[in-house]
Design a protein around this motif. Structure first.
Motif, PDB file in Angstrom:
ATOM      1  N   LEU B 195      20.143  84.200  14.037  1.00  0.00           N
ATOM      2  CA  LEU B 195      19.307  85.442  13.977  1.00  0.00           C
ATOM      3  C   LEU B 195      17.922  85.036  14.258  1.00  0.00           C
ATOM      4  O   LEU B 195      17.252  85.589  14.912  1.00  0.00           O
ATOM      5  CB  LEU B 195      19.280  86.398  12.611  1.00  0.00           C
ATOM      6  N   ILE B 196      17.477  83.855  13.291  1.00  0.00           N
ATOM      7  CA  ILE B 196      16.001  83.556  13.686  1.00  0.00           C
ATOM      8  C   ILE B 196      15.811  82.860  14.978  1.00  0.00           C
ATOM      9  O   ILE B 196      14.921  83.269  15.815  1.00  0.00           O
ATOM     10  CB  ILE B 196      15.869  82.425  12.525  1.00  0.00           C
ATOM     11  N   LYS B 197      16.908  82.215  15.652  1.00  0.00           N
ATOM     12  CA  LYS B 197      17.008  81.768  16.673  1.00  0.00           C
ATOM     13  C   LYS B 197      16.589  82.821  17.619  1.00  0.00           C
ATOM     14  O   LYS B 197      15.903  82.753  18.737  1.00  0.00           O
ATOM     15  CB  LYS B 197      17.957  80.955  17.262  1.00  0.00           C
ATOM     16  N   GLU B 198      17.418  83.986  17.705  1.00  0.00           N
ATOM     17  CA  GLU B 198      17.260  85.155  18.495  1.00  0.00           C
ATOM     18  C   GLU B 198      16.107  85.904  18.359  1.00  0.00           C
ATOM     19  O   GLU B 198      15.436  86.007  19.592  1.00  0.00           O
ATOM     20  CB  GLU B 198      18.608  86.099  18.123  1.00  0.00           C
ATOM     21  N   ALA B 199      15.513  85.828  17.415  1.00  0.00           N
ATOM     22  CA  ALA B 199      14.244  86.508  17.062  1.00  0.00           C
ATOM     23  C   ALA B 199      13.258  85.665  17.855  1.00  0.00           C
ATOM     24  O   ALA B 199      12.334  86.339  18.596  1.00  0.00           O
ATOM     25  CB  ALA B 199      13.865  86.566  15.642  1.00  0.00           C
ATOM     26  N   ARG B 200      13.100  84.430  17.606  1.00  0.00           N
ATOM     27  CA  ARG B 200      12.363  83.714  18.338  1.00  0.00           C
ATOM     28  C   ARG B 200      12.348  83.770  19.839  1.00  0.00           C
ATOM     29  O   ARG B 200      11.263  83.899  20.531  1.00  0.00           O
ATOM     30  CB  ARG B 200      12.479  82.019  18.093  1.00  0.00           C
ATOM     31  N   LYS B 201      13.433  83.902  20.455  1.00  0.00           N
ATOM     32  CA  LYS B 201      13.830  83.856  21.804  1.00  0.00           C
ATOM     33  C   LYS B 201      13.231  85.161  22.003  1.00  0.00           C
ATOM     34  O   LYS B 201      12.376  85.305  23.273  1.00  0.00           O
ATOM     35  CB  LYS B 201      15.235  83.935  21.950  1.00  0.00           C
ATOM     36  N   ARG B 202      13.596  86.301  21.496  1.00  0.00           N
ATOM     37  CA  ARG B 202      12.836  87.641  21.808  1.00  0.00           C
ATOM     38  C   ARG B 202      11.299  87.561  22.069  1.00  0.00           C
ATOM     39  O   ARG B 202      10.814  88.102  22.895  1.00  0.00           O
ATOM     40  CB  ARG B 202      13.200  88.765  21.102  1.00  0.00           C
ATOM     41  N   ILE B 203      10.719  86.970  20.950  1.00  0.00           N
ATOM     42  CA  ILE B 203       9.306  86.981  20.964  1.00  0.00           C
ATOM     43  C   ILE B 203       8.844  85.813  22.214  1.00  0.00           C
ATOM     44  O   ILE B 203       7.758  86.156  22.988  1.00  0.00           O
ATOM     45  CB  ILE B 203       8.853  86.178  19.593  1.00  0.00           C
ATOM     46  N   HIS B 204       9.498  84.906  22.341  1.00  0.00           N
ATOM     47  CA  HIS B 204       9.241  84.053  23.142  1.00  0.00           C
ATOM     48  C   HIS B 204       9.217  84.436  24.720  1.00  0.00           C
ATOM     49  O   HIS B 204       8.519  84.292  25.526  1.00  0.00           O
ATOM     50  CB  HIS B 204      10.279  82.568  23.425  1.00  0.00           C
ATOM     51  N   ASP B 205      10.194  85.140  24.886  1.00  0.00           N
ATOM     52  CA  ASP B 205      10.453  86.044  26.356  1.00  0.00           C
ATOM     53  C   ASP B 205       9.502  86.936  26.402  1.00  0.00           C
ATOM     54  O   ASP B 205       9.386  87.377  27.724  1.00  0.00           O
ATOM     55  CB  ASP B 205      11.963  86.436  26.416  1.00  0.00           C
ATOM     56  N   ASP B 206       8.854  87.650  25.577  1.00  0.00           N
ATOM     57  CA  ASP B 206       8.206  88.832  25.959  1.00  0.00           C
ATOM     58  C   ASP B 206       7.009  88.873  24.968  1.00  0.00           C
ATOM     59  O   ASP B 206       6.914  89.719  24.060  1.00  0.00           O
ATOM     60  CB  ASP B 206       8.827  90.167  25.846  1.00  0.00           C
TER      61      ASP B 206
END
Lengths: 407, 284
Positions: B195-206
């Motif tokens: 989930l932390i990876k997913e959250a980072r990805k979302r922040i990184h992508d946008d």
């Protein structure tokens, strides 16, 4: 409230122990005293309120909220009450460990006071527990929460109560004229004292440690990582201040029990010195913590003013009074200082546990009148039991001759 | 077994290979014995405040259905009848919704505080309350930095009520009810690490859309619920100044001092006693 001269020792009736005990149950002092007339109606109301608490739940009589789950019953009865009962371990330390014989005449009454205080505080604790019958889980190990500060406080509290009972037990043996039991119980006193002091130091500090995790909830002026140490040190002079007040009241109420050899003045001055020293130490620590935690920024707020009232008004000023009475002994000054000290301890414990707890909450917790009445009820019951025992057992008066050369 | 030089070198070689292989695998696989917590990721930017999570939570746990709606300027709170709430806040980026419930800390203050271990952090992640152990002292409520545990003041046999991350459903292999029933996909259930990876990805992508902070990654020593939002979390009613280390660490020093004091102080006292004993008494 003066008691008429009693026969010094209960007359033994021929019809054995049962008759003796039945006889002892009868009231020995005047029944229609001012104290009885005030306390009795309050106790009756209190008992009704306690019944309501158990039949309808805590919410029916208390103003506790989801944000402030501990109120007057914990904040005053337990957190403050335990500090007030600190005199028992301090005096035991002075008399048995430091061998200061001077304080021996007031030792027993202080131990009794301490024991009853603990007995009734744990009673107050049971009232406050949502599921009081489950308290047995802590003892039978369902489960042992060994990482919990509360677990430590609970066990040390319980064991200390036993230690106090053991320390007091020779007086019970003298009352019952049980010579053999007296010999055995007296032999156990030193052990009970040593473990009692250890247990006291840990549960007095443990009560401060209970609030360590409430870091974000207590106003920073009252929350710091040294709370356990501060709580132990303040319990020393808080307990002694109560001994001073209790002693001066007992001297009036139970005047017939004191004999000529009781050097009240010298004891009082000694206690005043201990208070002065303890409070000086406490103030130095308070200043160090204040600087270390960089609390100066809060001083200009209302909370800062409230903090100064506590520290200057009810620690610094009584300390000066105690110091003054060291130079120029004055009983009135000592008593005033002792009352102020007790108020200071009360303020401090109430601030940590209630007033400055969730100081930023939208709806502040104010104790209900029922909480006050129940608290008074517990104090009054304790005083009634205390009086009952003092009038029967050799607590203030001297031990019978056969027990004199022992402890 | 007779170990000669040749065999010894051989086994040393095998051990070396095994070590390197083990290491390269270790990066992918979790080491034996270490627990991996599950968690929940809540994305405030996806939440529309439909209260589906509130209704499904009430239904799953047999609680009263909510009658009020999230409204900017009104802070709704969890209580003994409500384990989760959605609140609406007027933020610098416009109105935003936020879900509240027990955070299921990695090292929970309530678990440490509880003297009967009624509050218990399970191996999967949920912090649960066990009725047969609790004595109702409410020390968990004093200790919890998020004020999560609630108490039934009106009951003669009160319970501590809070989100359990649907521990019963997890045991059956199901997802927590709110995660399963969120129509916007604002609540994701999974391994906390993922989930932390997913959250980072979302922040990184946008990066324009999200505020660059995962609330709960470090707060209170890490929590089971993780939050990402378009604005800093203090605009959504969360305390961002909260400790980044676990709360039980605050009492660790004190707990550690107990045993030494219990053992050493009696000895010291006995020593002082012996030293202050008057000679007259010794003769006796």
């Amino acid at each position: 409230m003066k008691e008429k001269a009693n026969t010094l020792y209960p007359q033994r009736k021929i019809n054995g122990t049962v008759g003796f005990l039945l006889n002892e149950l009868k009231p020995k002092g005047k029944i229609f005293t001012v104290f009885n007339m005030i306390s009795l109606p309050i106790m009756l109301v209190g008992i009704v309120l306690i019944y309501i608490r158990f039949s309808q739940g805590l919410g029916a009589v208390t103003n506790l909220t989801q944000q402030v789950p501990w109120g007057l019953w914990i904040g005053f009865d337990v957190v403050t009450g335990v500090a007030f009962a600190g005199g028992a371990y301090v005096l035991a330390f002075l008399v048995y460990i430091l061998n200061l014989k001077k304080f021996k005449p007031i030792l027993r009454v202080t131990i009794l006071n301490g024991f009853l205080a603990y007995l009734f505080y744990s009673g107050a604790l049971l009232l406050d527990l949502g599921r009081p019958t489950s308290v047995i889980n802590v003892i039978i190990g369902n489960n042992f929460g060994v990482s919990s500060v509360m677990f430590l406080v609970g066990w040390h509290f319980l064991l200390y109560m036993l230690a106090l009972l053991l320390e007091f037990s020779p007086a019970i043996a003298e009352w019952l004229n049980a010579k053999k039991a007296h010999r055995i119980l007296s032999a156990a006193t030193l052990g009970a004292v040593i473990f009692g002091i250890t247990l006291s130091v840990l549960h007095q500090s443990g009560i401060g440690a209970l609030f360590l995790m409430a870091e974000d909830k207590i106003h920073p002026l009252w929350h710091n990582s040294y709370m356990p140490l501060m709580f132990v040190v303040s319990s020393i002079f808080g307990g002694i201040a109560l001994v001073i007040i209790e002693g001066s009241i007992s001297r009036k109420v139970f005047s017939s029990q004191y004999d000529e050899s009781h050097d009240h003045k010298s004891i009082l001055h000694g206690l005043a010195r201990i208070c002065a020293g303890g409070m000086f130490l406490y103030l130095v620590m308070t200043v160090l913590v204040f600087i270390h935690e960089q609390n100066a920024v809060y001083l200009s707020t209302t909370w800062g003013a409230w903090y100064l009232v506590e520290i200057l008004g009810f620690v610094f000023v009584p300390m000066l009074l105690f110091c003054q009475s060291c130079i120029k002994p004055n009983q009135i000054v000592i008593k005033i200082a002792a009352v102020m000290t007790l108020l200071g301890i009360l303020l401090n414990r109430m601030n940590v546990s209630i007033i400055a707890f969730r100081w930023d909450a939208a709806e502040a917790y104010v104790p209900s009148w029922q909480e006050f009445i129940v608290t008074l009820t517990i104090i009054f019951i304790e005083i009634w039991v205390f009086r009952w025992i003092v009038r029967r057992m050799p607590v203030i008066r001297k031990s019978p001759d056969w027990a004199k050369d022992k402890h | 077994m007779d170990i000669n030089r040749r065999n010894f070198m051989k086994s040393l070689g095998f051990a070396g290979v095994a070590l390197t292989v083990g290491k390269s695998h270790g990066a992918e696989k979790k080491p034996e014995g270490e627990t991996e917590f599950y968690g929940m990721l809540y994305d405030s930017t996806l939440c529309m405040g439909c209260q589906n999570c509130e209704f499904t939570c009430a239904e799953t746990h047999g609680l009263e259905e909510p009658e009020d709606e999230p409204e900017a300027g009104v802070v709704r709170k969890t209580n003994q009848n409500r384990r989760t709430v959605i609140n609406c806040y007027e933020t610098s980026q416009g109105e935003a919704y936020i879900k509240q419930q027990c955070m299921h800390c990695n090292i929970p203050a309530c678990d440490t505080a509880c003297l009967t271990q009624a509050m218990h952090k399970t191996k999967k992640a949920p912090v649960i309350w066990r009725e047969d152990k609790c004595m109702g002292c409410r020390y968990c409520m004093i200790s919890c930095p998020f004020d999560s545990p609630k108490f039934e003041y009106g009951s003669t046999n009160p319970k501590i009520v809070k989100c359990t991350m649907c521990a019963d459903r997890l045991r059956e292999g199901k997802k927590p009810a709110c995660a399963e029933n969120c129509p916007m996909g604002a609540i994701t259930f999974g391994k906390r690490r993922d989930l932390i990876k997913e959250a980072r990805k979302r922040i990184h992508d946008d990066p324009e859309y999200y505020h660059n902070h995962i609330y709960g990654e470090h707060e209170a020593g890490g929590t089971g619920w993780l939050y990402i939002a378009g604005v800093p979390m203090n605009e959504l009613g969360f305390d961002t100044n909260i400790r980044k280390k676990s709360y039980p660490a605050l009492t660790k020093g004190f707990i550690g001092a107990i045993a030494p004091v219990d053992i050493l102080l009696p000895g010291a006292l006995l020593g002082i006693y012996a030293a202050t004993k008057s000679p007259k008494e010794e003769e006796e």
